[in-house]
Design a protein around this motif. Structure first.
Motif, PDB file in Angstrom:
ATOM      1  N   ASP A 173       0.507  -1.055   0.116  1.00 51.10           N
ATOM      2  CA  ASP A 173      -0.175  -0.451  -0.354  1.00 51.10           C
ATOM      3  C   ASP A 173       0.681   1.179   0.374  1.00 51.10           C
ATOM      4  N   GLY A 174       1.853   1.183   0.679  1.00 54.16           N
ATOM      5  CA  GLY A 174       3.019   1.864   0.705  1.00 54.16           C
ATOM      6  C   GLY A 174       3.547   2.180  -0.849  1.00 54.16           C
ATOM      7  N   LEU A 175       3.396   1.294  -1.190  1.00 53.14           N
ATOM      8  CA  LEU A 175       4.749   1.512  -3.096  1.00 53.14           C
ATOM      9  C   LEU A 175       3.382   1.935  -3.526  1.00 53.14           C
ATOM     10  N   LEU A 176       1.970   2.035  -3.195  1.00 47.80           N
ATOM     11  CA  LEU A 176       0.807   2.524  -4.417  1.00 47.80           C
ATOM     12  C   LEU A 176       0.611   3.879  -4.276  1.00 47.80           C
ATOM     13  N   ALA A 177       1.076   4.241  -3.194  1.00 43.98           N
ATOM     14  CA  ALA A 177       0.515   5.158  -2.758  1.00 43.98           C
ATOM     15  C   ALA A 177       1.767   6.571  -2.691  1.00 43.98           C
ATOM     16  N   ALA A 178       2.764   5.962  -3.346  1.00 40.59           N
ATOM     17  CA  ALA A 178       4.195   6.390  -3.208  1.00 40.59           C
ATOM     18  C   ALA A 178       4.225   6.879  -5.225  1.00 40.59           C
ATOM     19  N   LEU A 179       3.699   5.670  -5.665  1.00 40.88           N
ATOM     20  CA  LEU A 179       3.307   5.461  -6.665  1.00 40.88           C
ATOM     21  C   LEU A 179       2.332   6.778  -7.727  1.00 40.88           C
ATOM     22  N   ARG A 180       1.187   6.971  -6.849  1.00 42.83           N
ATOM     23  CA  ARG A 180       0.182   7.991  -7.049  1.00 42.83           C
ATOM     24  C   ARG A 180       0.436   8.906  -6.869  1.00 42.83           C
ATOM     25  N   SER A 181       1.573   8.747  -6.271  1.00 38.30           N
ATOM     26  CA  SER A 181       2.587  10.856  -5.329  1.00 38.30           C
ATOM     27  C   SER A 181       2.919  11.362  -7.040  1.00 38.30           C
ATOM     28  N   MET A 182       3.944   9.934  -7.060  1.00 38.90           N
ATOM     29  CA  MET A 182       4.932  10.923  -8.848  1.00 38.90           C
ATOM     30  C   MET A 182       3.943  10.674 -10.309  1.00 38.90           C
ATOM     31  N   GLY A 183       2.638  10.815  -9.934  1.00 41.69           N
ATOM     32  CA  GLY A 183       1.442  10.952 -11.659  1.00 41.69           C
ATOM     33  C   GLY A 183       0.511   9.672 -11.655  1.00 41.69           C
ATOM     34  N   LEU A 184       1.051   8.468 -11.280  1.00 41.53           N
ATOM     35  CA  LEU A 184      -0.164   7.327 -11.601  1.00 41.53           C
ATOM     36  C   LEU A 184      -1.124   7.208 -11.606  1.00 41.53           C
ATOM     37  N   LYS A 185      -2.170   7.747 -11.647  1.00 42.61           N
ATOM     38  CA  LYS A 185      -3.382   7.525 -11.352  1.00 42.61           C
ATOM     39  C   LYS A 185      -3.808   6.333 -11.011  1.00 42.61           C
ATOM     40  N   ARG A 186      -3.588   5.346 -12.018  1.00 41.64           N
ATOM     41  CA  ARG A 186      -4.377   3.774 -11.529  1.00 41.64           C
ATOM     42  C   ARG A 186      -3.673   3.145 -10.424  1.00 41.64           C
ATOM     43  N   ALA A 187      -2.743   3.980 -10.216  1.00 40.93           N
ATOM     44  CA  ALA A 187      -2.424   3.116  -8.462  1.00 40.93           C
ATOM     45  C   ALA A 187      -3.089   4.073  -8.015  1.00 40.93           C
ATOM     46  N   ARG A 188      -3.511   2.697  -7.039  1.00 44.74           N
ATOM     47  CA  ARG A 188      -4.524   3.227  -5.830  1.00 44.74           C
ATOM     48  C   ARG A 188      -4.834   2.732  -4.618  1.00 44.74           C
ATOM     49  N   PRO A 189      -4.140   3.092  -4.044  1.00 41.68           N
ATOM     50  CA  PRO A 189      -3.836   3.134  -2.413  1.00 41.68           C
ATOM     51  C   PRO A 189      -5.221   2.456  -1.251  1.00 41.68           C
ATOM     52  N   LEU A 190      -4.976   1.708  -0.951  1.00 38.74           N
ATOM     53  CA  LEU A 190      -6.524   1.904   0.539  1.00 38.74           C
ATOM     54  C   LEU A 190      -6.120   2.532   1.188  1.00 38.74           C
ATOM     55  N   GLY A 191      -5.728   2.518   2.191  1.00 40.50           N
ATOM     56  CA  GLY A 191      -5.489   3.888   2.562  1.00 40.50           C
ATOM     57  C   GLY A 191      -5.631   3.368   4.314  1.00 40.50           C
ATOM     58  N   LEU A 192      -4.978   3.663   5.531  1.00 41.74           N
ATOM     59  CA  LEU A 192      -4.970   2.802   6.302  1.00 41.74           C
ATOM     60  C   LEU A 192      -5.777   1.989   6.799  1.00 41.74           C
ATOM     61  N   ARG A 193      -7.028   2.989   6.603  1.00 39.57           N
ATOM     62  CA  ARG A 193      -8.499   1.836   7.512  1.00 39.57           C
ATOM     63  C   ARG A 193      -8.056   0.647   6.281  1.00 39.57           C
ATOM     64  N   GLN A 194      -8.890   0.707   5.191  1.00 43.87           N
ATOM     65  CA  GLN A 194      -9.138  -0.945   4.729  1.00 43.87           C
ATOM     66  C   GLN A 194      -7.681  -1.968   4.975  1.00 43.87           C
ATOM     67  N   ALA A 195      -6.484  -1.394   4.678  1.00 49.15           N
ATOM     68  CA  ALA A 195      -5.535  -1.458   4.665  1.00 49.15           C
ATOM     69  C   ALA A 195      -5.361  -3.334   6.580  1.00 49.15           C
ATOM     70  N   THR A 196      -5.138  -1.921   7.465  1.00 45.86           N
ATOM     71  CA  THR A 196      -5.972  -2.696   8.132  1.00 45.86           C
ATOM     72  C   THR A 196      -6.533  -3.719   9.196  1.00 45.86           C
ATOM     73  N   VAL A 197      -7.877  -3.337   8.326  1.00 49.87           N
ATOM     74  CA  VAL A 197      -8.677  -4.686   7.989  1.00 49.87           C
ATOM     75  C   VAL A 197      -8.061  -5.508   7.214  1.00 49.87           C
ATOM     76  N   LEU A 198      -7.562  -5.792   6.232  1.00 55.15           N
ATOM     77  CA  LEU A 198      -7.066  -5.960   5.435  1.00 55.15           C
ATOM     78  C   LEU A 198      -6.274  -7.436   5.718  1.00 55.15           C
ATOM     79  N   SER A 199      -4.957  -7.081   6.762  1.00 52.92           N
ATOM     80  CA  SER A 199      -3.841  -7.553   7.051  1.00 52.92           C
ATOM     81  C   SER A 199      -4.821  -7.926   8.377  1.00 52.92           C
TER      82      SER A 199
END
Length: 527
Positions: free
Chosen positions: A328-354
Motif C-alpha cells: 500500500d505504501g508503494l502504491l501511495a508513492a506511485l500515485r504521488s509520482m503521477g500514476l493515477k491507476r495506482a490506488r492505495p487502500l489507505g490506513l483503514r482498509q489496509a488494517t482490516v485486510l491485514s
C-alpha cells in the motif's frame, strides 16, 4: 472405526453443529470459532473413539465445493478489476509469509533444515477460503476490500500447495532449483485455467441438453469435483481449475438456468455448503487429540514446542501486516509520482485486510500429508493447529469489532444505476414487450387487463426510482396487509385439508403458489 460407527459419529457431529451454531448466535460469536472450539473440546470426551482424517480425502471432499461456492458468488467485474491486488495477496503475500516463517523457524530451531522450515512456512502461509467466507459473510466491508479477500482466498491455496511440494521435495532430496519452481508454478496455473475452461465448456454443452431440472442441478453440483479431479489428474492446479469453473458457472447460470432451477438449486447448494463448512471446522478441532497423542501430549508440546510455535503464530500475523502496508505504501508513492491507476487502500482498509488472514482446512490437510521421514514433522503439525486456532479464534472473533472501530470507507465508485433505477428499467422493458403483444394484427386490443397491469407497474417503479425511501414507507404497509392476507389464505387451506375436503395433491399445489407469492412479497418489501 467400523463404518457404522463412522456414520453414527457423523450424525452426532451434525447434531453438535446445530447446537454450536445456536450457541454462537446467542453469544454473537462467529460460528467458525464456536465450531472449532467445540470440536476441540469434543475430541477429549472420555471413551469417544479416536477419529483419523485422511488428508487427501479432506482436500477432495471439502475444498472443491467450498471453492466453487466462493467463485460462483464472486462479483466477476470487481474480481477482474482488482486482479493485480488479488494476485499480490494470493502469490506475493503467500511467498513472503513462507520466507518469513522459514527464517524465524530456523532461527528458533537451528537444527531444522532450511527446506523444512520453508515447508512449515508454506503450510501456514495461505489464508483459507472457508475461514474467510465464514467470517466475511457476517460483516459488512467495502466492496474493494471484499473483492480482495474473496479473490485471495480462492487463489492462494494453489500458491501454498506448490511451495509446500517443492519445499518437501527439497528437504528429502537436499536439492532445490528456483527456476524450475517458478516455471512449474506458471505451468500449474496456466494448466489449471485450461482445465477449468475445458470442464466449463463440457458443462455448458451437457446442461443445455439435459432438460430435467433435477439432472441440471446434479450436473452443476458435480462440476466442482469434476474440475478439481480433472486438474489434479492432468498434474495441474485443481484449485485453479475449480475456481475458473466456478467463475464460468456464476457468469453463465443467468442465461442457462431456468428460474426454477436457480431457486431449487440455490436452496440445495446453500444447505450442502453449510453442512460441509460446519463439518470442516468441527473436524479440525476433533482431530486435535490425534495430533497431541502423536507428539506426546500437551506436556510435551508446552515443554519443547511452545516457543517456536508462538514465534510462528506471531510471524504469520506480522508478515501479513508488513506485506499489505508495504504494497500500500508503494502504491501511495506511485500515485504521488503521477500514476493515477495506482490506488492505495489507505490506513483503514489496509488494517482490516491485514487482520483478515484466517487459516483453516488447507493448512490442516497439507500438514497431515507430511511424510513420516520429514524432519520436524511433529513440530509442524502442532504449529499448523496453533495457527488455525489462533487466527480463527482471535482474528475471526475480533474482525467485526475491528471493522466497527476502524470504519473502513468504501472508495469504489458506485455503478451508474442503483437498484431502484434498475427495477424501473426492467419494468419499462416488460411493459413495452406486453404492449407489442397486447393487440391483434387488425389492431384490436386483446389483452387490456394485462396491458394495464404492466403499464401500472412501470409507472410505480418509476416513482419508486425517483425517491425510494419516501415511496417505500407506504409500500411496506401495503405489503404487510398482503402478507396478512396470504397467512389467512394459508390457514384456510390447511383447515379444508384437515377437514378432508381436498386431496394432498391440491394442498401441495396451492401451498406452492402461496409460498411463491409470499417470497415475492417479502423480497419486494425489503427490510
Amino acid at each position: 472405526m467400523h463404518p457404522v460407527e463412522i456414520f453414527e459419529l457423523v450424525l452426532v457431529l451434525l447434531a453438535v453443529v446445530v447446537a454450536l451454531h445456536w450457541v454462537a448466535r446467542r453469544l454473537r460469536l462467529p460460528p467458525a470459532t464456536a465450531l472449532l472450539v467445540g470440536g476441540g473440546v469434543l475430541a477429549f470426551v472420555p471413551r469417544l473413539p479416536p477419529f483419523a482424517i485422511d488428508p487427501s480425502l479432506i482436500l477432495v471432499l471439502f475444498l472443491p465445493p467450498l471453492l466453487m461456492d466462493g467463485a460462483y458468488f464472486t462479483a466477476f467485474g470487481r474480481f477482474r478489476r482488482h486482479l493485480p491486488g488479488i494476485l499480490s495477496l494470493a502469490v506475493g503475500a503467500v511467498v513472503f509469509t513462507t520466507l518469513g516463517v522459514g527464517v524465524v523457524a530456523h532461527w528458533l530451531v537451528p537444527s531444522l533444515p532450511w527446506a523444512a522450515c520453508f515447508a512449515l512456512g508454506a503450510i501456514v502461509s495461505p489464508p483459507d477460503a472457508v475461514s474467510a467466507r465464514a467470517v466475511l459473510q457476517r460483516v459488512k466491508i467495502p466492496r474493494r476490500l471484499s473483492a480482495l479477500l474473496e479473490g485471495e482466498s480462492l487463489l492462494n491455496d494453489a500458491t501454498g500447495l506448490v511451495l509446500f511440494r517443492f519445499a518437501v521435495a527439497a528437504t528429502l532430496s537436499g536439492a532445490f532449483d528456483a527456476g524450475a519452481a517458478v516455471s512449474n508454478f506458471v505451468f500449474l496455473a496456466l494448466g489449471g485455467i485450461i482445465a477449468g475452461l475445458a470442464v466449463s465448456a463440457m458443462w455448458i454443452f451437457v446442461v443445455r441438453r439435459l432438460g430435467d431440472q433435477t439432472l441440471i442441478i446434479m450436473a452443476s453440483t458435480l462440476m466442482c469435483w469434476v474440475a478439481y479431479i480433472v486438474g489434479e489428474a492432468a498434474h495441474v492446479s485443481g484449485v485453479i481449475a475449480t475456481v475458473v469453473a466456478g467463475l464460468v458457472l456464476g457468469w453463465y447460470q443467468h442465461v442457462i438456468f431456468p428460474a426454477q432451477v436457480r431457486l431449487r438449486g440455490s436452496a440445495f447448494w446453500e444447505t450442502m455448503v453449510f453442512v460441509l463448512e460446519a463439518l470442516v471446522f468441527i473436524l479440525i478441532g476433533f482431530s486435535l487429540r490425534g495430533v497431541l497423542d502423536r507428539v506426546g501430549g500437551i506436556e510435551a508440546v508446552s515443554n519443547t514446542m511452545a516457543v517456536p510455535v508462538l514465534g510462528v503464530v506471531f510471524t504469520v500475523t506480522v508478515t501479513r501486516f508488513v506485506w499489505v502496508f508495504g504494497v500500500d505504501g508503494l502504491l501511495a508513492a506511485l500515485r504521488s509520482m503521477g500514476l493515477k491507476r495506482a490506488r492505495p487502500l489507505g490506513l483503514r482498509q489496509a488494517t482490516v485486510l491485514s487482520w483478515a488472514g484466517m487459516r483453516g482446512v488447507v493448512t490442516l490437510a497439507v500438514a497431515l500429508t507430511l511424510p513420516a521421514s520429514m524432519p520436524g514433522r511433529d513440530l509442524m503439525l502442532v504449529t499448523a493447529f496453533a495457527v488455525i486456532f489462533a487466527t480463527v479464534v482471535m482474528q475471526g472473533t475480533s474482525l467485526g469489532w475491528l471493522i466497527n472501530v476502524v470504519r473502513p470507507v468504501d472508495q469504489d465508485a458506485l455503478a451508474k444505476m442503483h437498484l431502484a433505477a434498475s427495477e424501473a428499467a426492467i419494468a419499462r422493458a416488460m411493459a413495452e414487450a406486453v404492449e407489442l403483444h397486447a393487440y391483434a394484427p387488425d389492431g384490436t386490443l386483446i389483452h387490456p387487463r394485462l396491458l394495464e397491469e404492466y403499464r401500472k407497474r412501470s409507472e410505480v417503479t418509476t416513482r419508486y426510482a425517483e425517491d425510494a425511501d419516501v415511496f417505500m414507507e407506504g409500500v411496506r404497509a401495503h405489503f404487510d396487509v398482503v402478507l396478512i392476507a396470504l397467512a389467512a389464505g394459508r390457514n384456510e387451506l390447511i383447515r379444508i385439508h384437515r377437514a378432508g375436503l381436498i386431496e394432498d395433491e391440491v394442498l401441495h399445489e396451492l401451498e406452492r403458489d402461496l409460498d411463491v407469492e409470499e417470497l415475492r412479497i417479502i423480497l419486494q418489501r425489503g427490510n
